[in-house]
Design a protein around this motif. Structure first.
Motif, PDB file in Angstrom:
ATOM      1  N   PRO A 301       0.801  -1.089   0.196  1.00 28.11           N
ATOM      2  CA  PRO A 301       0.422  -0.126  -0.058  1.00 28.11           C
ATOM      3  C   PRO A 301       0.759   1.297   0.425  1.00 28.11           C
ATOM      4  CG  PRO A 301       0.155  -1.067   2.182  1.00 28.11           C
ATOM      5  CD  PRO A 301       1.194  -1.329   1.631  1.00 28.11           C
ATOM      6  N   ILE A 302       0.498   2.388  -0.854  1.00 27.23           N
ATOM      7  CA  ILE A 302       1.364   3.373  -1.178  1.00 27.23           C
ATOM      8  C   ILE A 302       0.344   4.624  -0.539  1.00 27.23           C
ATOM      9  CG2 ILE A 302       3.216   2.971  -2.735  1.00 27.23           C
ATOM     10  CD1 ILE A 302       1.907   4.406  -4.439  1.00 27.23           C
ATOM     11  N   GLN A 313      -6.107  11.132  -4.352  1.00 32.95           N
ATOM     12  CA  GLN A 313      -5.243   9.562  -4.132  1.00 32.95           C
ATOM     13  C   GLN A 313      -6.639   8.800  -5.226  1.00 32.95           C
ATOM     14  OE1 GLN A 313      -8.105   8.267  -2.036  1.00 32.95           O
ATOM     15  NE2 GLN A 313      -7.985   5.732  -1.085  1.00 32.95           N
ATOM     16  N   LYS A 314      -8.054   9.241  -5.308  1.00 35.49           N
ATOM     17  CA  LYS A 314      -8.981   9.058  -7.141  1.00 35.49           C
ATOM     18  C   LYS A 314      -8.493   9.811  -7.776  1.00 35.49           C
ATOM     19  CE  LYS A 314     -13.900   8.872  -7.175  1.00 35.49           C
ATOM     20  NZ  LYS A 314     -15.119   8.878  -7.024  1.00 35.49           N
ATOM     21  N   THR A 315      -7.809  11.000  -7.994  1.00 36.72           N
ATOM     22  CA  THR A 315      -7.253  10.928  -9.044  1.00 36.72           C
ATOM     23  C   THR A 315      -6.348   9.544  -9.547  1.00 36.72           C
ATOM     24  OG1 THR A 315      -7.465  13.506  -9.012  1.00 36.72           O
ATOM     25  CG2 THR A 315      -6.372  12.991 -10.681  1.00 36.72           C
ATOM     26  N   ILE A 316      -5.161   9.589  -8.766  1.00 35.17           N
ATOM     27  CA  ILE A 316      -4.080   8.866  -9.219  1.00 35.17           C
ATOM     28  C   ILE A 316      -4.770   7.227  -9.311  1.00 35.17           C
ATOM     29  CG2 ILE A 316      -2.272   7.201  -8.438  1.00 35.17           C
ATOM     30  CD1 ILE A 316      -1.849  10.629  -8.674  1.00 35.17           C
ATOM     31  N   ASN A 355      -9.049   7.694   7.250  1.00 38.50           N
ATOM     32  CA  ASN A 355      -7.984   8.599   6.537  1.00 38.50           C
ATOM     33  C   ASN A 355      -7.071   7.828   6.996  1.00 38.50           C
ATOM     34  OD1 ASN A 355      -7.086  10.760   7.042  1.00 38.50           O
ATOM     35  ND2 ASN A 355      -4.565  10.646   7.774  1.00 38.50           N
ATOM     36  N   PHE A 356      -6.921   6.647   6.510  1.00 35.83           N
ATOM     37  CA  PHE A 356      -6.104   5.362   5.128  1.00 35.83           C
ATOM     38  C   PHE A 356      -6.574   5.576   4.516  1.00 35.83           C
ATOM     39  CE2 PHE A 356      -4.524   1.288   4.672  1.00 35.83           C
ATOM     40  CZ  PHE A 356      -3.591   1.722   4.244  1.00 35.83           C
ATOM     41  N   PHE A 357      -7.882   4.855   4.803  1.00 37.89           N
ATOM     42  CA  PHE A 357      -8.592   4.679   3.066  1.00 37.89           C
ATOM     43  C   PHE A 357      -9.203   5.853   2.399  1.00 37.89           C
ATOM     44  CE2 PHE A 357     -13.781   5.499   2.756  1.00 37.89           C
ATOM     45  CZ  PHE A 357     -13.748   5.392   1.437  1.00 37.89           C
ATOM     46  N   ALA A 360      -4.837   5.521   0.871  1.00 40.48           N
ATOM     47  CA  ALA A 360      -4.225   4.594   0.221  1.00 40.48           C
ATOM     48  C   ALA A 360      -4.289   3.691  -0.911  1.00 40.48           C
ATOM     49  CB  ALA A 360      -4.571   2.694   0.934  1.00 40.48           C
ATOM     50  N   ILE A 361      -3.663   3.245  -1.770  1.00 41.62           N
ATOM     51  CA  ILE A 361      -3.848   3.082  -3.045  1.00 41.62           C
ATOM     52  C   ILE A 361      -3.139   0.682  -3.577  1.00 41.62           C
ATOM     53  CG2 ILE A 361      -3.679   2.082  -5.276  1.00 41.62           C
ATOM     54  CD1 ILE A 361      -3.768   5.896  -5.416  1.00 41.62           C
ATOM     55  N   SER A 362      -3.413  -0.092  -3.326  1.00 46.58           N
ATOM     56  CA  SER A 362      -2.478  -1.209  -3.255  1.00 46.58           C
ATOM     57  C   SER A 362      -1.590  -1.105  -4.308  1.00 46.58           C
ATOM     58  CB  SER A 362      -3.678  -2.489  -2.221  1.00 46.58           C
ATOM     59  OG  SER A 362      -3.766  -1.901  -1.621  1.00 46.58           O
ATOM     60  N   ILE A 363      -1.214  -1.126  -5.257  1.00 49.59           N
ATOM     61  CA  ILE A 363      -0.121  -0.660  -6.301  1.00 49.59           C
ATOM     62  C   ILE A 363      -0.305  -3.058  -6.461  1.00 49.59           C
ATOM     63  CG2 ILE A 363       0.440   1.296  -6.308  1.00 49.59           C
ATOM     64  CD1 ILE A 363       3.116   0.597  -5.782  1.00 49.59           C
ATOM     65  N   PRO A 364       0.258  -2.951  -7.915  1.00 49.91           N
ATOM     66  CA  PRO A 364       0.397  -4.418  -8.339  1.00 49.91           C
ATOM     67  C   PRO A 364       1.821  -5.353  -7.457  1.00 49.91           C
ATOM     68  CG  PRO A 364       0.308  -3.136  -9.354  1.00 49.91           C
ATOM     69  CD  PRO A 364       0.479  -2.532  -8.965  1.00 49.91           C
TER      70      PRO A 364
END
Ligand SMILES: *Cc1c(COP(=O)(O)O)cnc(C)c1O
Length: 387
Positions: A301-302, A313-316, A355-357, A360-364
């Motif tokens: 997670p980043i 986060q949503k844009t990315i 806040n984490f939610f 956060a984004i889980s990348i492959p």
């Protein structure tokens, strides 16, 4: 699309499954106890009870501990809904303890504060389920100490964490808990298609979970009730159980997979190290690793902090999807789901997890992620985030 996680199946896996299909037993035959033995030997626990999912394992673990109406189970809000649902299946009440904002795992200090309060109010939890988020162990020494003081039982939800270790002991050794649960869903570290296992060192809990996974039925003379000698009593239902059995087809896949467990974890570490190096020059937060724990890196997670990154986060997340990278989100805090809101939980109850939610984004990350595709993930992130 590049997924965030994916199984690794080879010819030996396929052979192992085929062998069972050609054999006499498709379910709970000779392969199941071999798989249970392989997992419990691997993690150095006495017993392994294989079932059809980690959700089922969590359910029978809670039941074996006597969790029921009027009892409380506490867990982390930063988890899959199954961790909380298992207690509701038992008729118990669920509450949460917020996470540590650096490890994303349940915070032992907040747990202690909540226990002090609960002791005053007479509603201490019977069971606490720490979740080893992303494959990194929770602070089990601290949680274990609190369990002794406040008298609750511990189930480790290690759905992400088989192959990892803590204090130089494998996750699943149950050195600091009563039961540990693994998931073998295809995105997890090893797979059986669907499947899960509970491991424990406690003979009574193991016996109870074995009974509950198959209707509470027994054919053991030791437990069966006396009945007239002229009737055929080759089994008896002694309690209310379920059909949570794992098939031998699944167990064969698992037995074949566990041979490559350490390889899988090594490969996940190499991928994580590469991300650590290459993302250091980009304004994102990479997952902190604590020295006591060796993660199995189920997730990477980043954090995308809009103030730091200039992008949301949503844009990315959307941009990665447009480029063919199926980044994911782990987790929507359990208490924010409509079902749990109806039970009375509200926004703001567990701010660190919330806040984490939002960041956060889980990348492959998975063993078969080729370095070319990993570089593409990194380049895509860099292009999006460099000022
Ligand atoms: C996957 C998962 C589960 C449920 O596992 P199943 O095998 O799909 O039932 C439970 N808890 C966590 C943390 C998980 O990631």
């Amino acid at each position: 699309m590049i997924p965030y996680g994916r199984q690794s199946i080879n010819d030996s896996d396929i052979e192992a499954v085929n062998d069972v299909l050609r054999s006499d037993f498709l379910t709970q035959g000779p392969v199941l106890p071999r798989f249970e033995g392989a997992v419990s030997t691997y993690c150095n626990s006495k017993y392994g009870i294989a079932v059809n999912s980690a959700t089922s394992a969590l359910h029978i673990a809670c039941l074996a501990m006597g969790l029921g109406r009027g009892d409380y189970m506490w867990t982390s809000p930063n988890t899959f809904v199954a961790t909380a649902n298992c207690a509701i299946y038992c008729g118990a009440k669920v509450d949460f303890v917020d996470i540590d904002s650096r490890t994303y795992n349940i915070c032992p200090h907040k747990l202690e504060q909540k226990l002090v309060e609960a002791e005053k109010n007479g509603n201490l939890p019977k069971v606490v389920i720490p979740v080893h988020f992303a494959g990194q162990s929770c602070d089990m020494v601290a949680i274990n100490k609190l369990s002794k003081k406040y008298g609750f039982k511990i189930i480790e939800d290690a759905s992400h964490a088989i192959g990892g270790s803590y204090n130089n002991q494998k996750i699943g050794s149950c050195a600091y808990s009563d039961i540990t649960v693994f998931s073998f869903h295809p995105v997890k570290i090893i797979t059986t298609g669907e499947g899960g296992m509970a491991v424990t060192n406690d003979t009574e809990l193991a016996r109870k979970m074995k009974s509950l996974r198959s209707h509470g039925v027994s054919n053991d003379q030791l437990f069966m009730n006396p009945r007239p000698k002229n009737e055929i009593w080759n089994y008896q239902q002694l309690e209310l159980g379920y059909n949570y059995r794992m098939t031998d087809i699944q167990a064969a896949l698992g037995l074949s997979q566990i041979e490559r467990l350490d390889q899988f974890v090594t490969k996940r570490h190499l991928i994580a190290k590469q991300y650590d190096r290459d993302l250091a020059s980009i304004p994102v937060t990479i997952p902190l690793q604590i020295s006591k724990a060796f993660s199995s890196y189920h997730l990477y997670p980043i954090l995308i902090n809009e103030k730091l990154c200039g992008k949301s986060q949503k844009t990315i997340y959307n941009m990665m999807h447009q480029k063919g990278i199926a980044a994911n989100l782990h987790y929507i805090p359990v208490h924010r789901h409509p079902y749990y809101e109806k039970l009375g939980f509200t926004v703001g109850s567990f701010p660190k997890a919330e806040n984490f939610f939002r960041e956060a984004i889980s990348i492959p990350i998975f063993p078969k992620l080729e370095s070319k595709r990993q570089s593409f993930v990194i380049d895509t992130l860099r292009a999006a985030l460099q000022k």
